[in-house]
Design a protein around this motif. Structure first.
Motif, PDB file in Angstrom:
ATOM      1  N   LEU A 185      32.877  16.648  12.378  1.00  9.34           N
ATOM      2  CA  LEU A 185      33.720  16.803  11.187  1.00  9.34           C
ATOM      3  C   LEU A 185      34.139  15.469  10.576  1.00  9.34           C
ATOM      4  N   ALA A 186      33.980  14.387  11.308  1.00  6.77           N
ATOM      5  CA  ALA A 186      34.329  13.062  10.788  1.00  6.77           C
ATOM      6  C   ALA A 186      33.224  12.471   9.912  1.00  6.77           C
ATOM      7  N   TYR A 187      32.095  13.178   9.812  1.00  3.45           N
ATOM      8  CA  TYR A 187      30.926  12.688   9.082  1.00  3.45           C
ATOM      9  C   TYR A 187      30.675  13.538   7.842  1.00  3.45           C
ATOM     10  N   THR A 188      30.064  12.955   6.827  1.00  2.00           N
ATOM     11  CA  THR A 188      29.710  13.719   5.637  1.00  2.00           C
ATOM     12  C   THR A 188      28.665  14.776   6.009  1.00  2.00           C
ATOM     13  N   GLU A 189      28.560  15.793   5.175  1.00  2.00           N
ATOM     14  CA  GLU A 189      27.579  16.863   5.410  1.00  2.00           C
ATOM     15  C   GLU A 189      26.160  16.309   5.533  1.00  2.00           C
ATOM     16  N   ASP A 190      25.873  15.210   4.817  1.00  2.00           N
ATOM     17  CA  ASP A 190      24.526  14.629   4.823  1.00  2.00           C
ATOM     18  C   ASP A 190      24.501  13.251   5.492  1.00  2.00           C
ATOM     19  N   SER A 191      25.448  12.996   6.385  1.00  2.56           N
ATOM     20  CA  SER A 191      25.544  11.710   7.080  1.00  2.56           C
ATOM     21  C   SER A 191      24.194  11.331   7.694  1.00  2.56           C
ATOM     22  N   ARG A 192      23.860  10.047   7.601  1.00  8.34           N
ATOM     23  CA  ARG A 192      22.609   9.527   8.172  1.00  8.34           C
ATOM     24  C   ARG A 192      22.944   8.600   9.328  1.00  8.34           C
ATOM     25  N   GLY A 231      22.762  14.755   8.809  1.00  8.47           N
ATOM     26  CA  GLY A 231      23.597  15.923   8.583  1.00  8.47           C
ATOM     27  C   GLY A 231      24.327  16.377   9.836  1.00  8.47           C
ATOM     28  N   ARG A 232      25.388  17.119   9.607  1.00  6.93           N
ATOM     29  CA  ARG A 232      26.263  17.546  10.707  1.00  6.93           C
ATOM     30  C   ARG A 232      25.558  18.381  11.756  1.00  6.93           C
ATOM     31  N   ALA A 233      24.686  19.299  11.355  1.00  8.56           N
ATOM     32  CA  ALA A 233      24.011  20.164  12.332  1.00  8.56           C
ATOM     33  C   ALA A 233      23.181  19.326  13.307  1.00  8.56           C
ATOM     34  N   GLN A 234      22.451  18.341  12.807  1.00  6.82           N
ATOM     35  CA  GLN A 234      21.652  17.483  13.685  1.00  6.82           C
ATOM     36  C   GLN A 234      22.543  16.584  14.537  1.00  6.82           C
ATOM     37  N   ILE A 235      23.671  16.158  13.984  1.00  5.62           N
ATOM     38  CA  ILE A 235      24.621  15.348  14.755  1.00  5.62           C
ATOM     39  C   ILE A 235      25.164  16.167  15.923  1.00  5.62           C
ATOM     40  N   VAL A 236      25.537  17.407  15.670  1.00  5.55           N
ATOM     41  CA  VAL A 236      26.052  18.271  16.739  1.00  5.55           C
ATOM     42  C   VAL A 236      24.998  18.430  17.828  1.00  5.55           C
ATOM     43  N   GLU A 237      23.760  18.715  17.464  1.00 11.24           N
ATOM     44  CA  GLU A 237      22.692  18.885  18.457  1.00 11.24           C
ATOM     45  C   GLU A 237      22.454  17.598  19.240  1.00 11.24           C
ATOM     46  N   ASN A 253      26.743  -1.986  19.421  1.00  9.74           N
ATOM     47  CA  ASN A 253      27.372  -2.305  18.147  1.00  9.74           C
ATOM     48  C   ASN A 253      27.066  -1.180  17.180  1.00  9.74           C
ATOM     49  N   GLU A 254      28.030  -0.902  16.324  1.00 14.04           N
ATOM     50  CA  GLU A 254      27.848   0.121  15.300  1.00 14.04           C
ATOM     51  C   GLU A 254      28.268  -0.449  13.953  1.00 14.04           C
ATOM     52  N   ASN A 255      27.552  -0.054  12.919  1.00 16.64           N
ATOM     53  CA  ASN A 255      27.928  -0.333  11.542  1.00 16.64           C
ATOM     54  C   ASN A 255      28.174   0.999  10.863  1.00 16.64           C
ATOM     55  N   HIS A 309      36.426   9.802   0.686  1.00 15.70           N
ATOM     56  CA  HIS A 309      37.291  10.752   1.393  1.00 15.70           C
ATOM     57  C   HIS A 309      37.531  10.357   2.846  1.00 15.70           C
ATOM     58  N   GLY A 310      37.000   9.211   3.273  1.00 17.00           N
ATOM     59  CA  GLY A 310      37.194   8.755   4.646  1.00 17.00           C
ATOM     60  C   GLY A 310      36.223   9.357   5.636  1.00 17.00           C
ATOM     61  N   LEU A 311      35.170  10.011   5.156  1.00 20.93           N
ATOM     62  CA  LEU A 311      34.126  10.554   6.033  1.00 20.93           C
ATOM     63  C   LEU A 311      33.012   9.527   6.183  1.00 20.93           C
ATOM     64  N   MET A 312      32.460   9.442   7.381  1.00 23.93           N
ATOM     65  CA  MET A 312      31.406   8.474   7.633  1.00 23.93           C
ATOM     66  C   MET A 312      30.088   9.008   7.068  1.00 23.93           C
ATOM     67  N   ALA A 313      29.507   8.245   6.163  1.00 22.90           N
ATOM     68  CA  ALA A 313      28.254   8.630   5.525  1.00 22.90           C
ATOM     69  C   ALA A 313      27.048   8.017   6.219  1.00 22.90           C
ATOM     70  N   VAL A 314      27.242   6.845   6.819  1.00 24.88           N
ATOM     71  CA  VAL A 314      26.147   6.123   7.480  1.00 24.88           C
ATOM     72  C   VAL A 314      26.657   5.551   8.786  1.00 24.88           C
ATOM     73  N   ARG A 315      25.845   5.700   9.839  1.00 27.98           N
ATOM     74  CA  ARG A 315      26.171   5.134  11.152  1.00 27.98           C
ATOM     75  C   ARG A 315      24.901   4.552  11.755  1.00 27.98           C
TER      76      ARG A 315
END
Length: 155
Positions: A36-43, A53-59, A106-108, A114-120
């Motif tokens: 939930l801390a990431y955008t729907e299409d977070s990369r 995306g969130r579904a792949q992040i969860v998996e 290290n992470e960038n 909105h404070g959601l992480m779009a890229v990690r």
């Protein structure tokens, strides 16, 4: 869309709050909550995996925490600017054979308005350690407020 404070542009204080909030959430090892801390299409780039995306992040997180047992993480703010934060981290875990590891990385991070992480982007190296070399001994869950951070531990 719901805001996820603190919001960019970040100050040293708000960037540190964002880092500690991420650390606490990851230490709970709840993939749905973390996502939930990431955008729907977070990369992401995490080692050799590239979830989108969130579904792949969860998996991804389910697989991770099924492999990395008794996971405990410490993150530390390294740098920040506007909507970006750089973090260094180390975590400890053991595999199903009982071998302990410390992972350094290290992470960038890049956030939306909105404070959601779009890229990690994460770069991580694992090192085998003896159980007696562990430095993280708090009960599973968030690191206690009085537990030393990475710099205090010489990591």
């Amino acid at each position: 869309m719901t805001d996820r404070p603190p919001l960019p542009p970040f100050t040293r204080e708000t960037a540190a709050q964002k880092v500690r909030g991420a650390e606490d959430a990851w230490n709970m090892r709840d993939p749905e909550r973390v996502a939930l801390a990431y955008t729907e299409d977070s990369r992401w780039r995490n080692r050799a995996e590239f979830p989108v995306g969130r579904a792949q992040i969860v998996e991804f997180l389910k697989r991770k925490w099924n492999r990395e047992l008794d996971y405990r993480l410490i993150k530390e703010l390294w740098a920040f600017d506007n909507n970006r934060i750089a973090v260094r981290f180390a975590y400890e875990f053991h595999d199903d054979s009982g071998q302990w590891y410390r992972a350094y990385g290290n992470e960038n991070w890049e956030f939306d308005a909105h404070g959601l992480m779009a890229v990690r982007h994460a770069s991580i190296n694992d090192m085998r350690i003896a159980e007696s070399d562990r430095k993280y001994h708090w009960p599973l869950g968030p690191r206690p407020k009085d537990h030393p951070g990475l710099s205090d531990l010489g990591l």
